[in-house]
Design a protein around this motif. Structure first.
Motif, PDB file in Angstrom:
ATOM      1  N   MET A 161       0.524  -1.055   0.098  1.00  0.00           N
ATOM      2  CA  MET A 161       0.042  -0.065  -0.179  1.00  0.00           C
ATOM      3  C   MET A 161       1.280   1.260  -0.326  1.00  0.00           C
ATOM      4  N   ALA A 162       1.984   0.996   0.560  1.00  0.00           N
ATOM      5  CA  ALA A 162       2.959   2.664   0.839  1.00  0.00           C
ATOM      6  C   ALA A 162       3.407   2.854  -0.980  1.00  0.00           C
ATOM      7  N   ASN A 163       3.589   1.476  -0.962  1.00  0.00           N
ATOM      8  CA  ASN A 163       4.611   1.767  -2.365  1.00  0.00           C
ATOM      9  C   ASN A 163       3.331   1.959  -3.864  1.00  0.00           C
ATOM     10  N   ASP A 164       2.355   1.180  -3.276  1.00  0.00           N
ATOM     11  CA  ASP A 164       1.164   1.988  -4.164  1.00  0.00           C
ATOM     12  C   ASP A 164       1.093   3.698  -3.823  1.00  0.00           C
ATOM     13  N   VAL A 165       0.644   4.323  -2.771  1.00  0.00           N
ATOM     14  CA  VAL A 165       0.338   5.018  -2.732  1.00  0.00           C
ATOM     15  C   VAL A 165       1.271   6.286  -3.776  1.00  0.00           C
ATOM     16  N   ALA A 166       2.596   5.872  -3.932  1.00  0.00           N
ATOM     17  CA  ALA A 166       3.851   7.181  -4.157  1.00  0.00           C
ATOM     18  C   ALA A 166       3.810   6.779  -5.506  1.00  0.00           C
ATOM     19  N   GLU A 167       3.296   5.438  -6.371  1.00  0.00           N
ATOM     20  CA  GLU A 167       3.026   5.315  -7.913  1.00  0.00           C
ATOM     21  C   GLU A 167       1.872   6.093  -8.121  1.00  0.00           C
ATOM     22  N   LEU A 168       0.562   6.079  -7.036  1.00  0.00           N
ATOM     23  CA  LEU A 168      -0.287   6.685  -7.723  1.00  0.00           C
ATOM     24  C   LEU A 168      -0.562   8.514  -7.626  1.00  0.00           C
ATOM     25  N   ILE A 169       0.135   8.719  -7.164  1.00  0.00           N
ATOM     26  CA  ILE A 169       0.819  10.480  -6.910  1.00  0.00           C
ATOM     27  C   ILE A 169       1.085  10.681  -8.721  1.00  0.00           C
ATOM     28  N   ASP A 170       1.948  10.224  -9.555  1.00  0.00           N
ATOM     29  CA  ASP A 170       1.355  10.804 -10.762  1.00  0.00           C
ATOM     30  C   ASP A 170       0.248  10.394 -11.298  1.00  0.00           C
ATOM     31  N   SER A 171       0.144   9.545 -11.229  1.00  0.00           N
ATOM     32  CA  SER A 171      -1.425   9.201 -12.348  1.00  0.00           C
ATOM     33  C   SER A 171      -2.382  10.194 -11.443  1.00  0.00           C
ATOM     34  N   THR A 172      -2.028  10.583 -10.336  1.00  0.00           N
ATOM     35  CA  THR A 172      -3.969  11.031  -9.787  1.00  0.00           C
ATOM     36  C   THR A 172      -2.988  12.974 -10.196  1.00  0.00           C
TER      37      THR A 172
END
Length: 352
Positions: A161-172
């Protein structure tokens, strides 16, 4: 006066030691019980162990691709490889705390089921969001980086989840920017194509005028007038008539020719400037770049981070003993036993 001082001195300095000594067995029993009970109640059977995973990253300094890569402004201080500053860090924290990322994480990892919240609960969303906010923390570090901390009972899930939140920054961020960039591109594209069509129409009109013999109004008018003067001096009527016909044609279509030529020159200059904006808007609407530099990625924790059992045991034991000493001390004071003991001690010291 001395006896009064002797009476106050043990009350101020020795009352705790007297209480501890007098109730030493009681305090020992309470201490042992508090240790045992705090160990039991801080066990996994009562408090669910949580594992912590963290990601540390920096925001980029610029959000616009075209401004960094295509802009002719060489004084632009933003570098595509430069770390962001306070402003970009605060913006990233706002994005991390947005419901866009929260809802995507909740949906992807089925957090309502994972947290044991019933679908038919009256306040299921409130409970879900409160649980999310207690387990997901975002803050700025002292080095202006952004730290993402995720706590969960599943160590691997916390890291994912921590890594996924970081990845979601770009797409968001890209999705939010694309909503504006695409609309801006459509506006620029419409104006660009409109101006291009207007230029084509004017060029077609210029072609028609050239068919009437109007190619360069100023130079043609000057040349025809010089030739007319020469032919008039010679008295060549046929040449004079032919030149007058050409001058009449030039007078008829020369004005529209000059207007079209000047307008066409202005439009082409404007089209060149608009094309640069068109290319920039197109890049912003169709291309994307990362908005972060990841310093540390999350990994599966090997030890739990919560609860800290030794801290619970020490805090609980200390609190129980302190509360017991206070209660025993008040009991001794209000019952008069402490005063009697102090008076006896004072009498013995006086006799001695």
């Amino acid at each position: 006066m001395e006896s009064g001082g002797d009476f106050k001195r043990p009350f101020l300095s020795g009352v705790i030691l007297q209480v501890v000594y007098h109730y030493r067995q009681h305090l020992a029993i309470l201490g042992i019980l508090s240790i045992v009970l705090s160990i039991v109640f801080s066990s996994p059977g009562f408090i669910t162990p949580l594992y912590k995973s963290t990601v540390i990253l920096y925001p980029t300094a610029s959000n616009s691709i075209s401004k960094v890569l295509l802009s002719d402004n060489f004084n632009n201080s933003k570098d595509i490889l430069e770390f962001g500053e306070d402003e970009q860090t605060e913006q990233m924290l706002q994005v991390l705390n947005s419901n866009k990322i929260r809802d995507r994480v909740i949906s992807k990892f089925s957090l309502m089921e994972h947290y044991g919240i019933k679908e038919n609960a009256s306040f299921r969303l409130t409970e879900l969001y409160d649980e999310y906010e207690s387990n997901f923390k975002f803050r700025r570090t002292e080095f202006m980086a952004v730290k993402i901390t995720v706590m969960d009972k599943d160590a691997q899930m916390a890291a994912d989840m921590a890594n996924d939140v970081a990845e979601l920054i770009d797409s968001t961020i890209n999705n939010m920017q694309k909503q504006i960039a695409v609309k801006a591109f459509l506006i620029v594209e419409r104006e660009y194509l409109k101006l291009e069509e207007e230029i084509k129409t004017k060029e077609d009109s210029m072609t028609v005028l050239r068919q009437y013999g109007v190619h360069d109004y100023e130079s043609q008018a000057e040349m025809f007038n010089m030739q007319l003067a020469m032919e008039m001096a010679k008295g060549n009527r046929e040449s004079i008539k032919r030149l007058e016909t050409k001058l009449d044609m030039l007078a008829k279509y020369g004005g529209p020719y000059v207007s079209l030529r000047d307008a066409l020159e202005h439009d082409k200059k404007q089209l060149s400037e608009l094309k640069a904006k068109y290319e920039e808007a197109k890049v912003d609407a169709t291309q994307s770049l990362p908005h972060k530099f990841v310093i540390n990625t999350a990994y599966k924790a090997e030890r739990k981070s919560y609860p800290i059992r030794w801290l619970i045991v020490v805090t609980a034991t200390f609190s129980v003993l302190l509360l017991a000493i206070i209660i025993f001390g008040l009991f001794e004071i209000f019952s008069g036993a402490l005063g009697n003991n102090i008076k006896k001690k004072s009498t013995i010291e006086t006799v001695a």
